[in-house]
Design a protein around this motif. Structure first.
Motif, PDB file in Angstrom:
ATOM      1  N   ARG A   1       0.873  -1.177   0.000  1.00 16.07           N
ATOM      2  CA  ARG A   1       0.000   0.000   0.000  1.00 16.07           C
ATOM      3  C   ARG A   1       0.908   1.224   0.000  1.00 16.07           C
ATOM      4  NH1 ARG A   1      -2.781  -1.204   5.518  1.00 16.07           N
ATOM      5  NH2 ARG A   1      -0.555  -1.659   5.854  1.00 16.07           N
ATOM      6  N   VAL A   2       0.867   1.973  -1.083  1.00 15.58           N
ATOM      7  CA  VAL A   2       1.830   3.059  -1.269  1.00 15.58           C
ATOM      8  C   VAL A   2       1.123   4.409  -1.251  1.00 15.58           C
ATOM      9  CG1 VAL A   2       3.706   3.954  -2.684  1.00 15.58           C
ATOM     10  CG2 VAL A   2       3.189   1.501  -2.708  1.00 15.58           C
ATOM     11  N   GLY A   3       1.653   5.332  -0.436  1.00 18.19           N
ATOM     12  CA  GLY A   3       1.095   6.666  -0.347  1.00 18.19           C
ATOM     13  C   GLY A   3       1.853   7.659  -1.212  1.00 18.19           C
ATOM     14  N   VAL A   4       1.158   8.715  -1.623  1.00 21.57           N
ATOM     15  CA  VAL A   4       1.754   9.748  -2.470  1.00 21.57           C
ATOM     16  C   VAL A   4       0.926  11.013  -2.295  1.00 21.57           C
ATOM     17  CG1 VAL A   4       0.361   9.217  -4.513  1.00 21.57           C
ATOM     18  CG2 VAL A   4       2.672  10.151  -4.802  1.00 21.57           C
ATOM     19  N   ILE A   5       1.487  12.168  -2.598  1.00 17.89           N
ATOM     20  CA  ILE A   5       0.743  13.424  -2.494  1.00 17.89           C
ATOM     21  C   ILE A   5      -0.148  13.587  -3.727  1.00 17.89           C
ATOM     22  CG2 ILE A   5       0.891  15.929  -2.242  1.00 17.89           C
ATOM     23  CD1 ILE A   5       3.645  15.521  -1.010  1.00 17.89           C
ATOM     24  N   HIS A   6      -1.430  13.844  -3.487  1.00 21.16           N
ATOM     25  CA  HIS A   6      -2.415  13.945  -4.571  1.00 21.16           C
ATOM     26  C   HIS A   6      -2.088  15.093  -5.528  1.00 21.16           C
ATOM     27  CE1 HIS A   6      -6.189  13.863  -6.710  1.00 21.16           C
ATOM     28  NE2 HIS A   6      -6.405  15.127  -6.402  1.00 21.16           N
ATOM     29  N   GLY A   7      -2.224  14.820  -6.815  1.00 21.58           N
ATOM     30  CA  GLY A   7      -2.065  15.843  -7.837  1.00 21.58           C
ATOM     31  C   GLY A   7      -0.641  16.208  -8.172  1.00 21.58           C
ATOM     32  N   THR A   8       0.313  15.376  -7.754  1.00 18.71           N
ATOM     33  CA  THR A   8       1.722  15.677  -7.996  1.00 18.71           C
ATOM     34  C   THR A   8       2.288  14.824  -9.123  1.00 18.71           C
ATOM     35  OG1 THR A   8       2.437  14.045  -6.365  1.00 18.71           O
ATOM     36  CG2 THR A   8       2.055  16.286  -5.572  1.00 18.71           C
ATOM     37  N   THR A   9       3.455  15.227  -9.606  1.00 19.84           N
ATOM     38  CA  THR A   9       4.156  14.424 -10.597  1.00 19.84           C
ATOM     39  C   THR A   9       4.535  13.068 -10.013  1.00 19.84           C
ATOM     40  OG1 THR A   9       5.047  16.420 -11.623  1.00 19.84           O
ATOM     41  CG2 THR A   9       6.142  14.356 -12.151  1.00 19.84           C
ATOM     42  N   SER A  10       4.833  13.040  -8.720  1.00 17.18           N
ATOM     43  CA  SER A  10       5.163  11.768  -8.064  1.00 17.18           C
ATOM     44  C   SER A  10       4.003  10.781  -8.174  1.00 17.18           C
ATOM     45  CB  SER A  10       5.507  12.013  -6.591  1.00 17.18           C
ATOM     46  OG  SER A  10       6.696  12.747  -6.466  1.00 17.18           O
ATOM     47  N   GLU A  11       2.790  11.274  -8.038  1.00 16.51           N
ATOM     48  CA  GLU A  11       1.619  10.396  -8.168  1.00 16.51           C
ATOM     49  C   GLU A  11       1.506   9.863  -9.592  1.00 16.51           C
ATOM     50  OE1 GLU A  11      -3.246  10.315  -7.440  1.00 16.51           O
ATOM     51  OE2 GLU A  11      -2.177  12.232  -7.477  1.00 16.51           O
TER      52      GLU A  11
END
Length: 403
Positions: free
Chosen positions: A141-151
């Motif tokens: 389960r991987v988290g990421v910041i919404h709306g970013t290039t990382s996502e």
């Protein structure tokens, strides 16, 4: 034809682009006496709340302040999130998005980016041993910041993965520590800030696991040519003066929660590593640990690849596998490929060099290639930005003629 031109002007007004034709943004900033910058409050070391002062500080705050100085105005900060920063910019609530914001083609349709001021890599933080390769992310389960290039990068690399998007870095870090997610990804610099806040020895940023390379830029309203020119001129000035490197080095080596420690080096097990690059600060270098674990505050010795002593140094800060050290050069030249030794005899250093010769050569070559790639990337981006500005100016000239 005039109807088409009128429609284009309407679009420009609605997107804030008319400021370019009139020079309005720079005039408005100087009239009000303040540059209004949109900044995040939980993205250390770029922008975060200093717990002692209760103020937002960091790399991007200092850079934005330098831009304001070039405009001879004060700096006013407005907190934004990854989701609302572009709408706030387009609506005129802020003058500039002071990052950290990755430059990409999708965002380029909505805003104009400044020249690159920081290049970093997208990394992953997880419990020790949980993630080693990109394929491991498909079963976590991987988290990421919404709306970013990382996502966007994460979803492209792990299309079938369980991905949780959070509003900001702080929420993602809390979810990681509570066990709500197994891993979190964003640019490596911010992840090392997260790592410093988590229980020691429990979490890690896996060495060698990088999802993408990101270039950061400041963002202004689309078509705001006059203001963008001022921003780029300011960024060029602080870069050429060495001020930008001074700012970055100061915050990359600053951890308010972890005061400098004095370490009795003799009590530590031996460790050895290789210098991978110079930093913007004279006598400061970045090293990669190859054998053993270094400790912050420890004394070290530096040798060339033939085992010749070059000078003494001290470990200033450690961010995962990245070790910052200050060196007082001796009789030789310290640089990329030099050996860093902690609590080892000259015989042990010689043995380390002999047994790790291939690894040392690879590290030196990779560092050279990485530096060359970065230089080419920045040069290419600068050329594209110049071409885009010239094309825009040409279009504006044609439109004025038609009108």
């Amino acid at each position: 034809m005039k109807k088409i031109v009128f429609w284009l002007l309407v679009v420009m007004v609605s997107s804030g682009g008319i400021a370019t034709a009139t020079g309005g943004t720079v005039e408005e900033i100087r009239k009000r006496g303040a540059l209004i910058a949109g900044v995040e409050k939980s993205s250390p070391p770029f922008s975060f709340i200093d717990p002692g002062k209760g103020e937002i500080v960091g790399i991007n705050i200092d850079i934005a302040r330098e831009i304001a100085k070039k405009l001879d105005v004060d700096l006013k900060l407005v907190t934004v999130t990854a989701g609302d920063r572009i709408p706030l910019l387009i609506d005129g609530k802020i003058d500039i998005i002071a990052g950290p914001m990755t430059k990409n083609p999708d965002r380029d349709r909505l805003v104009d980016f400044s020249q690159t001021y920081f290049v970093t890599t997208q990394r992953v933080i997880a419990k020790k041993g949980a993630v080693r390769e990109i394929k491991d992310l498909a079963t976590r389960r991987v988290g990421v910041i919404h709306g970013t290039t990382s996502e966007r990068n994460l979803r492209a690399l792990v299309p079938g993965g369980v991905i949780r998007a959070f509003a900001n870095l702080s929420e993602g870090a809390k979810a990681l520590q509570s066990g709500e997610i197994d891993a979190f990804t964003t640019d490596g610099i911010r992840l090392y800030g997260v790592l410093a806040q988590l229980p020691e020895g429990v979490y890690e940023i896996p060495e060698g696991l990088r999802l993408a390379v990101d270039s950061f830029g400041m963002a202004v309203r689309k078509g705001d040519e006059g203001f963008l020119k001022e921003v780029n001129a300011a960024l060029t000035d602080i870069d050429q003066s060495g001020k930008e490197k001074e700012i970055c080095d100061r915050w990359l080596l600053c951890r308010p929660d972890a005061p400098q420690k004095t370490v009795p080096t003799a009590s530590l097990p031996g460790a050895a590593g290789v210098i991978t690059r110079n930093t913007g600060t004279m006598g400061r270098y970045l090293s990669l640990s190859v054998d053993g674990l270094f400790s912050e505050g420890a004394d070290v010795s530096v040798f060339n690849q033939k085992g010749r002593f070059l000078g003494k140094g001290k470990i200033e800060r450690i961010y995962g596998d990245e070790i910052y050290l200050d060196v007082v050069a001796g009789s030789g030249s310290v640089g990329v490929g030099s050996i860093v030794s902690m609590n080892q005899s000259e015989e042990q250093v010689a043995e380390f060099i002999r047994t790790h010769m291939a690894a040392i050569a690879n590290i030196k070559e990779e560092a050279r290639q990485e530096a060359a790639v970065t230089e080419r990337r920045i040069a290419t981006e600068s050329a594209k930005e110049k071409e885009k500005r010239e094309q825009y100016q040409e279009e504006m000239t044609k439109m004025k003629t038609l009108l």
